[in-house]
Structure formats: C-alpha cells, structure tokens
Design an enzyme around this catalytic site. Structure first.
Site, PDB file in Angstrom:
ATOM      1  CG  ASP A  13      -2.032   0.989   1.159  1.00  0.00           C
ATOM      2  OD1 ASP A  13      -2.102   1.726   0.162  1.00  0.00           O
ATOM      3  OD2 ASP A  13      -2.838   1.037   2.102  1.00  0.00           O
ATOM      4  CG  ASP A  41      -3.427   3.754  -3.538  1.00  0.00           C
ATOM      5  OD1 ASP A  41      -4.244   2.900  -3.925  1.00  0.00           O
ATOM      6  OD2 ASP A  41      -3.681   4.584  -2.649  1.00  0.00           O
ATOM      7  CD  GLU A  42      -5.591  -0.924  -1.632  1.00  0.00           C
ATOM      8  OE1 GLU A  42      -5.298  -1.712  -0.708  1.00  0.00           O
ATOM      9  OE2 GLU A  42      -6.603  -0.194  -1.627  1.00  0.00           O
TER      10      GLU A  42
END
Length: 356
Positions: free
Chosen positions: A8, A103-104
């Site tokens: 993350d 983003d993850e």
C-alpha cells in the site's frame, strides 16, 4: 500455508506531488476538487491528517478544519504512469498480482524461491526497489491470507512493514476491532456494537446461527474473518465485466445536492480502480445505482465509451426521478468494460473506507 503480501503506497497522490514539489512536504496538502464547486478530498498528506482532514471529506469542511490547507487538482495520468512502473517492480518477484487500485495490490509469493522463500524479505526488497526507483514509500503487510495482510499493511504506516506469521495470526485477529475488517463499515459496525460485539473475539463467542440470522449473506463473511479465515485466491486473470464503487450511508440522504456530493466523493475511487483494471480507460457503459430506505433499488446504465463524470451526473438525475419521497441509503457508480478486458468483475464498498 500461503504467503500473501499487501503493498500500500503511503498517501500516494499527495506523495507524488510532494516528491515533485518539495515546498509541499512540510505543509498540509490535499488532492481534490475546489470548495466552491462542492469538491471532495481524494487524499491528503500526513501533515493535513493531523488537522483531521481525511479522504472523501468535503473540501469546504476540510478547509474549516485546516484553513492553511493547500489544494491541488491532481495529475491522474502521472499517477497511472507511476503505478505501471510499480507494477513492473512487482513482476520481478511474482506474476500472481491482484491490483486493487493505483496505489495498492496483493502479491502471492507462496511459490517464490527468492530470498529462500521468505515473504518478509521479499516484501522488504519490494519496498526498497519502489523507493529507489520512484522516491516514494510503501507500507507492506505479510500474512497467510488476504484480509490479514491488508490490515497488517496499515499497522506501521507510513513506510513500515508488519508481518503476521501463521503462529501469531490467531492472536492478532482475535483482538482486532470489528471495524478493521474490510467491508465492515459504519452501518454494519453500529449494528454489531448494538449487539455488544466490538472485537473478533466477541464474534467468536456469539452463537453462529443467531449471527448469520442477524447479518444474512454477510454474516458468514464476518464470522470467517473473525476466526482468521479467508480462503480467497488472488484475482489475476479472469474476465472482468465491470468495475464499480458504492457507499452505504450511516444516515439517509434526502436532497439532490447530497447525492451530487456523494458522486464527487466516489468518482476518484472509481477512476483509480478503473485505471488499475484497464490502463487505457476503455469502457463500454456507465451506470449509477441508488438504494432507497425501503431497501428497493434502481440502476440507470447506458452505453458510453468515453469516461465522463458529467455523464454520471446525467444518469444520477435520471435515477433520482425514480426516488419519489424516499431517502437514499446507498449510492454507487460503475462502468462496463469491453469484452477484451482481461480482468474480472468487482464492486468495492466504501462504507468502511480507510484513510491511507
């Protein structure tokens, strides 16, 4: 026993802006729409979070909490480009990758022989590579299953790692607050709390049949998670038909303006999920879903090949015509993907959305 890593990125959009604009590093910064246009905060840096600013918050309210908040509109094309760079880093370690957004992502390294098969060392090396090549930090959670890895990645943010081994997973899970379980949002959490259930251990002590009766289809999911059970495989190569985001509201909303504000809040999340699933933003339809306080719902979906936030507003207006006098308890946005998209159908519920 599986070895799952959840990576993350730390306040991703804001981190990119701080990297490229050093003057932003020590001041409260947020990415989002302007207050005079009923904008919503997409994300913010950790300085802003000290003032109480959070993602999905109305920009006008964020300004009240933090008058010195610096607001930038964001550069989605750049965020997508860097996300693809990070994905290429992941591929050095495994091809079993499930991107959740720009983003993850989840990585399954169960069969990896790198670092003598140590998932911890693999996660550390991934974080090192990301920082060296992008000058951005990432946090990681390592665990035997997906949901524990996701929770673990948040334990030592920012720029940290948390490892939950098979031997420690049970002790870690049973003390978790139920609000930590992905999918348990404000509405569900309030119902759990009203039943005297606050931790996973509380659920373990509760009769299963009564619990399932109270929560329906979601009951077994909460029950399993409270026992540390999550047998879901990573979704890496099946056909995805659509991508959607929705939010169940703690209190019904009753005005068109509130619905528009919710659309503004959900749209950046949808865009991020879509870019992770279909980097070229190829779509074939857009849709809006409303669920009313009588638990009836309506969906308006039309063919549309160019993603357009304004078109969502048109669909929302059409859906609102069916509302009558009913309150609204859920708002959702979705896009249909072309049949060639090599990904799988998924709807994300953000009633529990965590701030990263």
């Amino acid at each position: 026993m599986r070895k799952i890593i959840h990576i993350d990125m730390d306040c991703y959009y804001a981190a990119v802006e701080m990297r490229d604009n050093p003057q932003y590093r020590d001041i409260p910064l947020a990415i989002g729409g302007s207050a005079d246009r009923r904008g919503v905060i997409s994300t913010c840096n950790y300085v802003a979070r000290k003032y109480g600013v959070r993602s999905a918050m109305a920009t006008a309210y964020a300004r009240k909490l933090c008058p010195d908040l610096v607001l930038v509109p964001g550069r989605m094309a750049l965020y997508s480009e860097i996300s693809q760079q990070i994905r290429k880093i992941f591929l050095r370690y495994t091809d079993k990758i499930e991107p959740l957004s720009l983003d993850e992502a989840y990585l399954d390294v169960t069969d990896s022989e790198l670092f003598s098969g140590s998932a911890t060392l693999i996660a550390q090396d991934i974080r090192r590579a990301i920082f060296e090549e992008t000058q951005l930090t990432a946090s990681a959670g390592v665990a035997p299953c997906k949901f524990v890895a996701k929770i673990a990645s948040d334990e030592n943010k920012p720029n940290g790692i948390c490892v939950i081994t098979p031997d420690t997973q049970d002790a870690f899970v049973k003390t978790l607050a139920l609000g930590k379980i992905p999918g348990v949002g404000k509405v569900t959490l309030q119902k759990l709390n009203n039943m005297g259930l606050f931790t996973c251990q509380d659920v373990r002590d509760y009769p299963l049949d009564a619990f399932v009766k109270a929560f329906g289809k979601f009951g077994p999911v909460i029950w399993d998670r409270s026992h540390g059970i999550d047998e879901r495989e990573l979704s890496v190569s099946r056909k995805r038909k659509s991508v959607g985001v929705e939010r169940t509201l703690a209190q019904d909303i009753t005005t068109d303006e509130e619905c528009l504000a919710m659309l503004e809040s959900l749209y950046p999340k949808l865009l991020s999920r879509l870019e992770a699933a279909s980097p070229k933003l190829a779509i074939q339809s857009q849709g809006v879903k409303l669920k009313f306080n009588d638990f009836q719902q309506t969906t308006v979906e039309h063919r549309h090949q160019v993603l357009d936030k304004t078109y969502f507003k048109t669909l929302l207006s059409e859906a609102l015509e069916r509302r009558g006098t009913r309150g609204i308890r859920l708002v959702g946005l979705s896009v249909g993907l072309p049949e060639t998209a090599d990904v799988q159908q998924m709807v994300f519920n953000f009633e529990h959305e965590q701030n990263r």
